[in-house]
Design an enzyme around this catalytic site. Structure first.
Site, PDB file in Angstrom:
ATOM      1  N   CYS A 239       6.680 -26.132 -69.061  1.00 17.03           N
ATOM      2  CA  CYS A 239       6.815 -26.754 -67.821  1.00 17.03           C
ATOM      3  C   CYS A 239       6.166 -27.953 -68.131  1.00 17.03           C
ATOM      4  O   CYS A 239       5.131 -28.493 -67.633  1.00 17.03           O
ATOM      5  CB  CYS A 239       6.141 -25.986 -66.797  1.00 17.03           C
ATOM      6  SG  CYS A 239       6.729 -24.562 -66.356  1.00 17.03           S
ATOM      7  N   ALA A 240       6.572 -28.722 -69.116  1.00 18.72           N
ATOM      8  CA  ALA A 240       5.954 -30.127 -69.546  1.00 18.72           C
ATOM      9  C   ALA A 240       6.184 -31.056 -68.601  1.00 18.72           C
ATOM     10  O   ALA A 240       5.164 -32.235 -68.684  1.00 18.72           O
ATOM     11  CB  ALA A 240       6.767 -30.314 -70.865  1.00 18.72           C
ATOM     12  N   GLY A 243       5.000 -34.901 -69.413  1.00 17.96           N
ATOM     13  CA  GLY A 243       4.382 -34.891 -70.835  1.00 17.96           C
ATOM     14  C   GLY A 243       2.897 -35.090 -71.020  1.00 17.96           C
ATOM     15  O   GLY A 243       2.237 -35.178 -71.844  1.00 17.96           O
ATOM     16  N   GLY A 244       1.925 -35.186 -69.732  1.00 16.99           N
ATOM     17  CA  GLY A 244       0.651 -35.392 -69.934  1.00 16.99           C
ATOM     18  C   GLY A 244      -0.058 -34.436 -70.765  1.00 16.99           C
ATOM     19  O   GLY A 244      -0.834 -34.765 -71.676  1.00 16.99           O
ATOM     20  N   LYS A 245       0.293 -33.042 -70.556  1.00 15.23           N
ATOM     21  CA  LYS A 245      -0.625 -32.068 -71.196  1.00 15.23           C
ATOM     22  C   LYS A 245       0.094 -32.008 -72.666  1.00 15.23           C
ATOM     23  O   LYS A 245      -0.701 -31.814 -73.814  1.00 15.23           O
ATOM     24  CB  LYS A 245      -0.528 -30.795 -70.605  1.00 15.23           C
ATOM     25  CG  LYS A 245      -1.391 -30.813 -69.333  1.00 15.23           C
ATOM     26  CD  LYS A 245      -1.479 -29.638 -68.709  1.00 15.23           C
ATOM     27  CE  LYS A 245      -1.809 -29.637 -67.022  1.00 15.23           C
ATOM     28  NZ  LYS A 245      -0.833 -30.671 -66.617  1.00 15.23           N
ATOM     29  N   ASP A 263      11.190 -28.734 -69.925  1.00 16.04           N
ATOM     30  CA  ASP A 263      11.071 -28.566 -68.482  1.00 16.04           C
ATOM     31  C   ASP A 263      12.505 -28.330 -68.070  1.00 16.04           C
ATOM     32  O   ASP A 263      13.636 -28.776 -68.453  1.00 16.04           O
ATOM     33  CB  ASP A 263      10.416 -29.790 -67.930  1.00 16.04           C
ATOM     34  CG  ASP A 263       9.993 -29.544 -66.605  1.00 16.04           C
ATOM     35  OD1 ASP A 263       8.793 -29.483 -66.308  1.00 16.04           O
ATOM     36  OD2 ASP A 263      11.014 -29.262 -65.565  1.00 16.04           O
ATOM     37  N   ASP A 307       2.210 -24.655 -67.047  1.00 19.03           N
ATOM     38  CA  ASP A 307       1.519 -25.513 -65.913  1.00 19.03           C
ATOM     39  C   ASP A 307       2.703 -25.273 -64.821  1.00 19.03           C
ATOM     40  O   ASP A 307       3.681 -26.003 -64.783  1.00 19.03           O
ATOM     41  CB  ASP A 307       1.556 -27.014 -66.028  1.00 19.03           C
ATOM     42  CG  ASP A 307       0.544 -27.637 -65.223  1.00 19.03           C
ATOM     43  OD1 ASP A 307       0.287 -27.063 -64.142  1.00 19.03           O
ATOM     44  OD2 ASP A 307       0.555 -28.891 -65.222  1.00 19.03           O
ATOM     45  N   CYS A 360      -2.043 -26.497 -60.234  1.00 18.25           N
ATOM     46  CA  CYS A 360      -2.900 -27.376 -59.571  1.00 18.25           C
ATOM     47  C   CYS A 360      -2.959 -26.883 -57.915  1.00 18.25           C
ATOM     48  O   CYS A 360      -2.779 -27.801 -57.047  1.00 18.25           O
ATOM     49  CB  CYS A 360      -2.422 -28.945 -59.279  1.00 18.25           C
ATOM     50  SG  CYS A 360      -0.615 -29.205 -59.027  1.00 18.25           S
TER      51      CYS A 360
END
Length: 430
Positions: A239-240, A243-245, A263, A307, A360
């Site tokens: 679940c990109a 692209g932060g992670k 994603d 995520d 989150c």
């Protein structure tokens, strides 16, 4: 603009958010487009008023005995911004664009604390329908955590070790009030400022354009560290999103091995290409859901990072309007979606590989309950301790306060000074 006109503008925007249930950023943007005379400083102050009013909507409404847009804006300026009644009356009298003069009831509410104690949900600024689940997740700390989620968030950045060290970024941004984050070894932080003050626009910095750092909350950085991606591994970021992670994982892997970024929403995935180029991440292959499949990756991944889509209860500091738009149906829909995502992602883990599940959110139904239900459904997987992974990834750092008996980890603003973030690790045994 003067403060009286800014308060009036905040009332107008808050009324739009409430009456039409619009995202606050959209309402602020439309107000700015319709009022071109307002400068960037004016828009910053109006935005701060609006966001702070929404952060404390329930407790301010309780104190004022009125939850209207006007009451919230007046209370934010006089109480939360500590300007006081006299200053509020002064700015309202000094500006023909200001709201109507204060009533006697408003003056009394702004100067006299209520004699009765606010119920916990109101003191915590958590929607009352959600309070039982919120309190169940956080126990005796629930009110403090709700209040922490109602405060302003810092700007967190991650030094991109593919191009720069944290010390290098600190030196280059010496003109900004930066400090190292407490847990992440790559994190840098600009603390939030009170009232009308504005934060620096760090994305305008040369170091950002060169890819030396990325905007990323410390909790998200910790999630990537706990995942334990190693150089040479095969990794799927299922679940990109933007692209932060993915970028954090690429840096941890030192551009060795392969990351597949996917994603199912191509719009969320769209920013990743520019970010990858700026960061110098060369071991990432983006799988576009319109044109690519993941069939060739089934049973091949050392690590699958999920995520998962969630209610976002852990990021209320950054999106305060979302907590008042959240509904029971939205929560139920997210829980169903998370189960589907977990089952789909599990197909790609190879025997001996691991799946890291993160949200989150602070709610048990999206976190501990979700992963325990997955383990009951899929006998190929067994629980691993995210707490042990945290200790290995961050040696010498204090263990978060919220660790479940199963070893799941919950980061929270009151306990770790981060966004709310849940972490769980499972491994495929057969």
């Amino acid at each position: 603009m003067k403060d009286g006109g800014r308060i009036a503008a905040a009332i107008e925007v808050l009324g739009e958010v409430e009456s039409r249930r619009r995202p606050v950023q959209d309402a602020l943007k439309d107000w700015g487009n319709a009022h071109r005379f307002a400068g960037s400083g004016d828009r910053t102050i109006i935005g701060n008023l609006v966001f702070d009013a929404l952060r404390h909507k329930q407790s301010l409404g309780w104190q004022m005995q009125d939850s209207s847009a006007r009451a919230l804006a007046l209370a934010t300026y006089a109480l939360n911004w500590q300007q006081g009644l006299a200053r509020l009356e002064e700015v309202m009298a000094d500006d023909r664009h200001a709201p109507e003069a204060l009533s006697e009831a408003e003056k009394a509410a702004l100067t006299t604390p209520r004699a009765d104690a606010a119920p916990d949900a109101i003191a915590a600024d958590v929607p009352e329908w959600l309070w039982p689940a919120f309190a169940a997740a956080l126990g005796d700390n629930a009110v403090a955590e709700g209040q922490a989620l109602a405060r302003r968030a810092p700007i967190d950045m991650r030094a991109n070790t593919l191009k720069a060290s944290r010390d290098k970024v600190l030196k280059r941004l010496a003109h900004i009030e930066l400090k190292e984050t407490a847990l992440s070894p790559f994190g840098l932080r600009v603390e939030p400022k009170p009232g009308a003050a504005r934060l620096p626009h760090v994305q305008a910095e040369e170091g950002y354009r060169k890819g030396w750092f990325e905007l990323q909350d410390e909790a998200s950085q910790i999630a990537a560290l706990v995942a334990g991606a190693k150089p040479g591994e095969q990794v799927l970021d299922f679940c990109a999103g933007g692209g932060g992670k993915t970028l954090a994982l690429a840096a941890l892997m030192e551009n060795r091995g392969q990351i597949y970024a996917y994603d199912n929403d191509r719009l969320r995935l769209a920013p990743i290409h520019e970010r990858l180029a700026r960061a110098g991440a060369r071991n990432v292959q983006v799988r576009d859901p319109r044109t690519g499949t993941l069939e060739d990756l089934e049973g091949q991944m050392d690590l699958v990072f999920v995520d998962a889509p969630c209610t976002g209860t852990g990021v209320w500091r950054r999106r305060p309007d979302s907590k008042w738009r959240l509904s029971e149906k939205a929560l139920a829909d997210r829980i169903e979606e998370q189960a589907r995502v977990l089952d789909a992602a599990a197909r790609f883990v190879k025997p001996g590989g691991r799946l890291v599940y993160a949200t989150c959110s602070i709610l048990d139904a999206e976190n501990r309950g979700q992963i325990e239900a997955f383990l009951a459904r899929d006998a190929r997987f067994a629980r691993r301790s995210a707490a042990s992974a945290f200790a290995a990834a961050l040696p010498g750092k204090p263990m978060p306060a919220h660790v479940s008996p199963e070893g799941h980890v919950l980061l929270t603003p009151a306990s770790t000074d981060t966004d709310g973030f849940f972490l769980s690790v499972v491994a495929r045994t057969v």
